[in-house]
Design a protein around this motif. Structure first.
Motif, PDB file in Angstrom:
ATOM      1  N   ILE A   8       0.812  -1.139  -0.011  1.00 58.58           N
ATOM      2  CA  ILE A   8       0.122   0.052   0.116  1.00 58.58           C
ATOM      3  C   ILE A   8       0.722   1.219  -0.124  1.00 58.58           C
ATOM      4  O   ILE A   8       0.471   2.222  -0.726  1.00 58.58           O
ATOM      5  CB  ILE A   8      -0.878   0.127   1.266  1.00 58.58           C
ATOM      6  N   ASN A   9       1.936   1.168   0.975  1.00 65.52           N
ATOM      7  CA  ASN A   9       2.876   2.523   0.889  1.00 65.52           C
ATOM      8  C   ASN A   9       3.633   2.729  -0.319  1.00 65.52           C
ATOM      9  O   ASN A   9       3.784   3.785  -0.846  1.00 65.52           O
ATOM     10  CB  ASN A   9       3.583   2.434   2.061  1.00 65.52           C
ATOM     11  N   GLU A  10       3.920   1.591  -0.898  1.00 68.22           N
ATOM     12  CA  GLU A  10       4.598   1.706  -2.259  1.00 68.22           C
ATOM     13  C   GLU A  10       3.974   2.220  -3.272  1.00 68.22           C
ATOM     14  O   GLU A  10       4.381   2.899  -4.134  1.00 68.22           O
ATOM     15  CB  GLU A  10       5.185   0.256  -2.630  1.00 68.22           C
ATOM     16  N   HIS A  11       2.760   1.815  -3.409  1.00 67.67           N
ATOM     17  CA  HIS A  11       1.666   2.275  -4.859  1.00 67.67           C
ATOM     18  C   HIS A  11       1.048   3.528  -4.294  1.00 67.67           C
ATOM     19  O   HIS A  11       0.584   4.174  -5.239  1.00 67.67           O
ATOM     20  CB  HIS A  11       1.093   1.089  -5.272  1.00 67.67           C
ATOM     21  N   PHE A  12       0.875   3.866  -3.086  1.00 70.17           N
ATOM     22  CA  PHE A  12       0.063   5.041  -2.930  1.00 70.17           C
ATOM     23  C   PHE A  12       0.724   5.837  -1.690  1.00 70.17           C
ATOM     24  O   PHE A  12       0.046   6.334  -0.863  1.00 70.17           O
ATOM     25  CB  PHE A  12      -1.522   4.495  -2.212  1.00 70.17           C
ATOM     26  N   SER A  13       1.954   6.245  -1.855  1.00 71.37           N
ATOM     27  CA  SER A  13       2.761   6.987  -0.999  1.00 71.37           C
ATOM     28  C   SER A  13       2.156   8.296  -1.131  1.00 71.37           C
ATOM     29  O   SER A  13       1.839   8.917  -1.595  1.00 71.37           O
ATOM     30  CB  SER A  13       4.207   6.908  -1.602  1.00 71.37           C
ATOM     31  N   GLY A  14       2.053   8.690   0.212  1.00 70.55           N
ATOM     32  CA  GLY A  14       1.565  10.018   0.559  1.00 70.55           C
ATOM     33  C   GLY A  14       0.240  10.124   0.578  1.00 70.55           C
ATOM     34  O   GLY A  14      -0.334  11.153   1.008  1.00 70.55           O
ATOM     35  N   LEU A  15      -0.656   8.965   0.225  1.00 70.48           N
ATOM     36  CA  LEU A  15      -1.876   9.145   0.212  1.00 70.48           C
ATOM     37  C   LEU A  15      -2.727   8.416   1.296  1.00 70.48           C
ATOM     38  O   LEU A  15      -3.927   8.115   1.483  1.00 70.48           O
ATOM     39  CB  LEU A  15      -2.486   8.603  -1.142  1.00 70.48           C
ATOM     40  N   VAL A  16      -1.708   7.470   2.156  1.00 66.40           N
ATOM     41  CA  VAL A  16      -2.418   6.629   3.043  1.00 66.40           C
ATOM     42  C   VAL A  16      -1.829   6.927   4.351  1.00 66.40           C
ATOM     43  O   VAL A  16      -0.999   7.597   4.577  1.00 66.40           O
ATOM     44  CB  VAL A  16      -1.892   5.159   2.794  1.00 66.40           C
ATOM     45  N   VAL A  17      -2.687   6.610   5.554  1.00 68.62           N
ATOM     46  CA  VAL A  17      -2.325   6.814   6.880  1.00 68.62           C
ATOM     47  C   VAL A  17      -2.473   5.583   7.761  1.00 68.62           C
ATOM     48  O   VAL A  17      -3.454   4.791   7.301  1.00 68.62           O
ATOM     49  CB  VAL A  17      -3.050   8.010   7.262  1.00 68.62           C
ATOM     50  N   ARG A  18      -1.948   5.475   8.651  1.00 68.77           N
ATOM     51  CA  ARG A  18      -1.957   4.450   9.530  1.00 68.77           C
ATOM     52  C   ARG A  18      -3.407   4.588  10.543  1.00 68.77           C
ATOM     53  O   ARG A  18      -3.418   5.719  11.369  1.00 68.77           O
ATOM     54  CB  ARG A  18      -0.740   4.235  10.775  1.00 68.77           C
ATOM     55  N   LYS A  19      -4.285   3.767  10.604  1.00 72.13           N
ATOM     56  CA  LYS A  19      -5.596   4.081  10.915  1.00 72.13           C
ATOM     57  C   LYS A  19      -5.957   4.001  12.469  1.00 72.13           C
ATOM     58  O   LYS A  19      -6.720   5.073  13.013  1.00 72.13           O
ATOM     59  CB  LYS A  19      -6.667   3.224  10.434  1.00 72.13           C
ATOM     60  N   ASP A  20      -4.898   3.697  13.101  1.00 71.35           N
ATOM     61  CA  ASP A  20      -4.873   3.918  14.426  1.00 71.35           C
ATOM     62  C   ASP A  20      -4.487   5.332  15.114  1.00 71.35           C
ATOM     63  O   ASP A  20      -4.675   5.515  16.460  1.00 71.35           O
ATOM     64  CB  ASP A  20      -4.212   2.736  15.585  1.00 71.35           C
ATOM     65  N   LEU A  21      -4.020   6.069  14.360  1.00 68.30           N
ATOM     66  CA  LEU A  21      -3.461   7.373  14.298  1.00 68.30           C
ATOM     67  C   LEU A  21      -4.638   8.212  14.834  1.00 68.30           C
ATOM     68  O   LEU A  21      -4.407   9.453  15.705  1.00 68.30           O
ATOM     69  CB  LEU A  21      -2.524   7.948  13.545  1.00 68.30           C
ATOM     70  N   VAL A  22      -5.690   8.154  14.121  1.00 71.40           N
ATOM     71  CA  VAL A  22      -6.964   8.837  14.516  1.00 71.40           C
ATOM     72  C   VAL A  22      -7.138   9.000  15.916  1.00 71.40           C
ATOM     73  O   VAL A  22      -7.372  10.107  16.576  1.00 71.40           O
ATOM     74  CB  VAL A  22      -7.925   8.361  13.672  1.00 71.40           C
ATOM     75  N   LYS A  23      -7.404   7.770  16.659  1.00 77.18           N
ATOM     76  CA  LYS A  23      -7.528   7.751  17.850  1.00 77.18           C
ATOM     77  C   LYS A  23      -6.489   8.539  18.737  1.00 77.18           C
ATOM     78  O   LYS A  23      -6.651   9.187  19.922  1.00 77.18           O
ATOM     79  CB  LYS A  23      -7.583   6.276  18.555  1.00 77.18           C
ATOM     80  N   ALA A  24      -5.250   8.565  18.334  1.00 75.70           N
ATOM     81  CA  ALA A  24      -4.137   8.785  18.970  1.00 75.70           C
ATOM     82  C   ALA A  24      -4.196  10.459  19.035  1.00 75.70           C
ATOM     83  O   ALA A  24      -3.513  10.977  19.986  1.00 75.70           O
ATOM     84  CB  ALA A  24      -2.770   8.576  18.250  1.00 75.70           C
ATOM     85  N   VAL A  25      -4.741  11.042  18.243  1.00 77.16           N
ATOM     86  CA  VAL A  25      -4.809  12.363  18.024  1.00 77.16           C
ATOM     87  C   VAL A  25      -6.269  13.207  18.332  1.00 77.16           C
ATOM     88  O   VAL A  25      -6.413  14.256  18.575  1.00 77.16           O
ATOM     89  CB  VAL A  25      -4.345  13.106  16.627  1.00 77.16           C
ATOM     90  N   LYS A  26      -7.184  12.258  18.463  1.00 76.28           N
ATOM     91  CA  LYS A  26      -8.414  12.762  18.550  1.00 76.28           C
ATOM     92  C   LYS A  26      -8.736  13.637  19.927  1.00 76.28           C
ATOM     93  O   LYS A  26      -9.344  14.751  20.156  1.00 76.28           O
ATOM     94  CB  LYS A  26      -9.241  11.681  18.116  1.00 76.28           C
ATOM     95  N   GLY A  27      -8.379  12.764  20.939  1.00 82.00           N
ATOM     96  CA  GLY A  27      -8.577  13.134  22.334  1.00 82.00           C
ATOM     97  C   GLY A  27     -10.095  13.495  22.610  1.00 82.00           C
ATOM     98  O   GLY A  27     -10.837  12.566  22.333  1.00 82.00           O
ATOM     99  N   VAL A  59       0.274  17.468  14.616  1.00 77.87           N
ATOM    100  CA  VAL A  59      -1.542  17.578  14.450  1.00 77.87           C
ATOM    101  C   VAL A  59      -1.951  17.772  15.875  1.00 77.87           C
ATOM    102  O   VAL A  59      -2.875  18.842  15.821  1.00 77.87           O
ATOM    103  CB  VAL A  59      -1.839  16.064  14.040  1.00 77.87           C
ATOM    104  N   LYS A  60      -1.470  17.321  16.908  1.00 79.02           N
ATOM    105  CA  LYS A  60      -1.989  17.408  18.159  1.00 79.02           C
ATOM    106  C   LYS A  60      -1.729  18.958  18.452  1.00 79.02           C
ATOM    107  O   LYS A  60      -2.635  19.773  19.093  1.00 79.02           O
ATOM    108  CB  LYS A  60      -1.282  16.962  19.209  1.00 79.02           C
ATOM    109  N   GLU A  61      -0.724  19.495  17.927  1.00 80.27           N
ATOM    110  CA  GLU A  61      -0.317  20.918  18.447  1.00 80.27           C
ATOM    111  C   GLU A  61      -1.244  21.843  17.538  1.00 80.27           C
ATOM    112  O   GLU A  61      -1.969  22.758  18.050  1.00 80.27           O
ATOM    113  CB  GLU A  61       1.091  21.312  18.130  1.00 80.27           C
ATOM    114  N   ILE A  62      -1.505  21.479  16.256  1.00 75.49           N
ATOM    115  CA  ILE A  62      -2.333  22.166  15.500  1.00 75.49           C
ATOM    116  C   ILE A  62      -4.005  22.064  16.150  1.00 75.49           C
ATOM    117  O   ILE A  62      -4.674  23.198  16.431  1.00 75.49           O
ATOM    118  CB  ILE A  62      -2.731  21.519  14.234  1.00 75.49           C
ATOM    119  N   LEU A  63      -4.094  21.010  16.538  1.00 75.44           N
ATOM    120  CA  LEU A  63      -5.728  20.834  17.240  1.00 75.44           C
ATOM    121  C   LEU A  63      -5.486  21.522  18.523  1.00 75.44           C
ATOM    122  O   LEU A  63      -6.883  22.044  18.717  1.00 75.44           O
ATOM    123  CB  LEU A  63      -5.826  19.238  17.551  1.00 75.44           C
ATOM    124  N   ARG A  64      -4.674  21.578  19.386  1.00 76.18           N
ATOM    125  CA  ARG A  64      -4.601  22.322  20.532  1.00 76.18           C
ATOM    126  C   ARG A  64      -4.648  23.856  20.260  1.00 76.18           C
ATOM    127  O   ARG A  64      -5.526  24.502  21.142  1.00 76.18           O
ATOM    128  CB  ARG A  64      -3.394  21.987  21.380  1.00 76.18           C
TER     129      ARG A  64
END
Length: 684
Positions: A8-27, A59-64
């Motif tokens: 996925i990272n090879e063919h869609f570089s810059g267009l994908v994200v690790r999905k557990d990061l949403v919880k990490a930043v949402k607060g 991202v956390k800083e932007i949200l804060r």
């Protein structure tokens, strides 16, 4: 990372994200996932761990600093006043003040209103006028002594959504993935772990995306609470809007006759009605009537003028009764408000997602792998709305001749939508097309069969298709196969309730388990569908194990905990069917696990110890050649049971939850697709 993650990272570089990061930043930010993933896509769309951690902090800083919490709106206002200018992330809606001839913005969380917006901004972003849009905006404060003037100024605004993308690059990269890999990527992209779902369950999840890529698609999903029915419409795309079923009016949804203002269907790609079910809800009959016309003709009338729109409509709601109860006593639309419980309205639905097949969302079902940044996928799906794949299957298949035009429209639109999602270039094999055609027909048949129960004046339809000059291949819904004694539909020839068909090739589909338990064991082949319920070892295997003194199980995959647990439940079945005074020897032939061999031995020893006092002598041996692949059970009474999946026939369930009924009773679990063949040895 997994092999698929790397791909996925090879063919869609810059267009994908690790999905557990949403919880990490949402607060505690009450903000849609597509807003968070938009930011993550700017800073964390990489597989480099150091860059990811740095991006998360950014991202956390932007949200804060810039996301406005309602309870901190006073502080943000103060910061803006003191600095003179401040960037905020908020949901902004705009209305026209016709007395002053000015557009005025309202910030949902910041709590300010009557902020002047110029006409050019509205022309660029018309959705600001209907429902509001999440934006990154620069707000200025300029005090004035004019009491009628607003001190707040909107100097810039940027809706949170992707501005451009390479569609040809998307199509080209799709070719690098197999169909199964692509489906797993899509399931991960909407936030779920694909390993927790079977193929059919994955397709049911992806059906929810069709309103975003197919114009004027009418979808309904009714089922138990907690299955994530509304999530996709509120969190997935900036082009969809979720509204409460009781909060919509004709002016809000279609057009306001007093000022000519177009409603939601004129601006959004998908409009979803949440909490749509509920018999006691009061519904405007005029709304139902205009909605029926729009769902059928893609247009609605405003006085003497007729307007058209392209928004798809989705209805989601909860059911109060289980599936067999509804089939026996009412119908699958019984929970709807009275005004919507109308055969003419229901017949305009293209697909009915069987919500009772969708698992209640659990923590382990969420993904931690890589998937598309959702606003990227949302833009791709939106661009696909201008494509039409509805006739692709006609190269190989022909629908039954008595399928009506309205039925055909529903089937074609679902087929087209699934083709866009799975095969966006329009290239699919005959077998792949047949799979989604069958699925599309089933969803429309579910609608039509229930409409015929409600209104007997509807003409019966035989749903099916043929390949070339071949005979008709009938299509049945899963609940029709699972509960034939309760399922009532009409045949095209007799106009009478259809009886379950008899199989002539010694092959059975699912019948009532209680009835099967009463049958004498016989040679046969049985096929079970994915998501089927009501299956247990007691009824599936019990009759063939009676009076056996020795049972030999050959299965190389008794290694992981859930596989060993299946074996223990098999031994429980043996304990139930044997006489107390009899002894039964159960011998297992399997393969030793390379990494957890000691744990595997310990579990087998515990099973041996616990079974000995009740007359079951459990033994095992490891096949050192590691060459066994077939899975079967042989008894000294002459039966050989071939199981293509061995004992691993159940989907994931809450195995560690004492109070989960599926944990206690097998018949309440959903099955994987599997087949069983029962053979009787020849007498000597």
């Amino acid at each position: 990372m997994s092999e698929l993650d790397n791909k996925i990272n090879e063919h869609f570089s810059g267009l994908v994200v690790r999905k557990d990061l949403v919880k990490a930043v949402k607060g505690n930010a009450i903000v849609p996932s597509y807003v968070l993933e938009y930011l993550l896509g700017q800073y964390c769309a990489t597989s480099d761990e150091a860059s990811i951690q740095s991006g998360i902090e950014t991202v956390k800083e932007i949200l804060r600093k810039h996301y406005v919490h309602r309870n901190e709106s006073g502080l943000v206002k103060s910061i803006t006043k003191e600095k003179g200018r401040h960037k905020v992330i908020d949901k902004i809606s705009v209305s026209l003040n016709d007395k002053s001839d000015m557009y005025e913005a309202t910030f949902a969380n910041l709590g300010i209103s009557k902020v002047i917006v110029d006409s050019d901004t509205i022309k660029k972003h018309p959705k600001l006028l209907v429902g509001g849009v999440w934006c990154i905006s620069d707000v200025e404060y300029e005090f004035t002594e004019d009491k009628n003037a607003c001190p707040w100024l909107l100097s810039s605004i940027k809706p949170i959504q992707l501005s451009s993308f390479d569609f040809d690059g998307y199509l080209s990269a799709r070719q690098k993935f197999t169909t199964d890999e692509w489906i797993d990527l899509l399931i991960t992209s909407i936030g779920f772990n694909p390993e927790m779902f079977g193929k059919r369950s994955k397709l049911l999840q992806l059906i929810r995306l069709i309103p975003f890529c197919e114009r004027n698609y009418n979808l309904i999903e009714l089922g138990p609470k907690g299955t994530g029915k509304s999530h996709i419409y509120s969190e997935f795309s900036p082009h969809g809007i979720l509204i409460s079923g009781g909060e919509v009016t004709v002016p809000k949804l279609f057009v306001n006759n007093s000022n000519g203002k177009l409603g939601l269907v004129g601006y959004w790609d998908a409009v979803a009605f949440d909490e749509f079910a509920g018999k006691g809800k009061k519904v405007d009959k005029a709304l139902v009537d205009i909605m029926k016309n729009y769902m059928a003709n893609k247009s609605f009338s405003r006085g003497v003028e007729t307007l058209g729109a392209e928004a798809s409509i989705a209805f989601v709601g909860n059911t109060q009764h289980n599936l067999p109860y509804m089939l026996k006593h009412t119908d699958l639309f019984d929970e709807l408000p009275e005004k919507y419980y109308d055969s003419a309205f229901l017949d305009r639905l293209h697909f009915y997602i069987p919500g009772w097949e969708v698992d209640i969302i659990r923590g382990e079902m969420f993904s931690s792998g890589y998937g598309f940044v959702v606003d990227y996928l949302a833009e791709i799906l939106r661009s696909l709305r201008s494509h039409d794949f509805s006739q692709k299957y006609t190269e190989h298949f022909t629908l039954s001749k008595d399928i009506s035009t309205r039925d055909k429209d529903g089937i074609n639109k679902t087929f087209s939508g699934l083709m866009k999602i799975l095969y966006p270039s329009g290239e699919a094999t005959k077998e792949e097309m047949e799979e989604i055609l069958h699925f599309s027909i089933e969803g429309r048949k579910r609608v039509k069969d229930q409409v015929m129960r409600i209104d007997p004046t509807f003409e019966p339809v035989r749903f099916g298709y043929s390949a070339g000059a071949g005979s008709l291949i009938p299509v049945r819904t899963l609940e029709e196969e699972q509960y034939p004694q309760y399922y009532r539909s009409k045949t095209a020839e007799t106009n009478e309730p259809e009886e379950p068909s008899e199989e002539t090739d010694n092959t059975e589909t699912k019948t009532d388990e209680k009835q099967k338990a009463k049958e004498e064991p016989s040679e046969k082949h049985v096929t079970f569908s994915e998501n089927q319920r009501g299956v247990s070892f007691d009824t599936l295997l019990g009759p063939y194990l009676k009076n056996a003194g020795k049972i030999v199980i050959t299965d190389p995959y008794i290694r992981l905990f859930f596989q060993v647990r299946n074996l223990m439940e098999f031994l429980e079945t043996v304990a139930k069917i044997k006489q107390d005074e009899d002894e039964v020897a159960v011998h297992l032939i399997t393969v030793e696990d390379d990494f957890k061999g000691p744990q595997q031995l310990e579990q087998f020893q515990k099973m041996q110890d616990t079974c000995a006092p009740i007359g079951i002598q459990f033994t095992w041996e490891f096949d050192v050649s590691n060459t066994i692949h077939a899975r079967h059970i042989v008894t000294d009474t002459g039966w050989k049971i071939l199981l293509d999946r061995g004992l691993d026939i159940f989907q994931h369930y809450e195995m560690n939850d004492t109070f989960a009924i599926a944990n206690r009773l097998q018949k309440h679990r959903q099955c994987k697709a599997f087949e069983v063949t029962y053979l009787k040895a020849l007498s000597e």
